[in-house]
Design a protein around this motif. Sequence first.
Motif: not given
Length: 161
Positions: A65, A68, A104, A106, A108
Amino acid sequence: MRTFDLAPLYRSAIGFDRLAQLLNDQRADAQPSYPPYNIELVSEDKYRIVMALAGFNRAEIDIITERDSLHVTGRKQKDGVERTFLHRGIAARDFEQRFQLANHVKVTGATFENGMLTIELVREVPEALKPRKIEIGAGSGDVVGTVVDGNVSALEQRQAA
């Protein structure tokens, strides 16, 4: 090829110029169809990407990642055995898949089981950006000044006089 008129969006939405750029980029770059994948909406703020990666193992897959975007890369190791295929339906070739993430969102976690790569994502909106209710004061007679560095504002002092 279709063109999009984004003028109505610009009339009522502020700060969505990045969306227009994404639409233009999407038209220019055709997304590869290999490997096949699903994008699931698990709940209101949770998402899941499931990719079918037959013939790959964990060591041959990278998930990165960056700001964005999410990059999933597969580099197939050569086993050195020469094979003659009568039919080759399992591609098992190198790939790179990119996903554009919204603000925002993400990653996980990720799991790889039975040739299926599952990537879990969640949208975590900071408290400062969540909606908040603004109280509406009454007419000018009820206006209360603000206290800055311990000093009462001039507006409140005038009302007291």
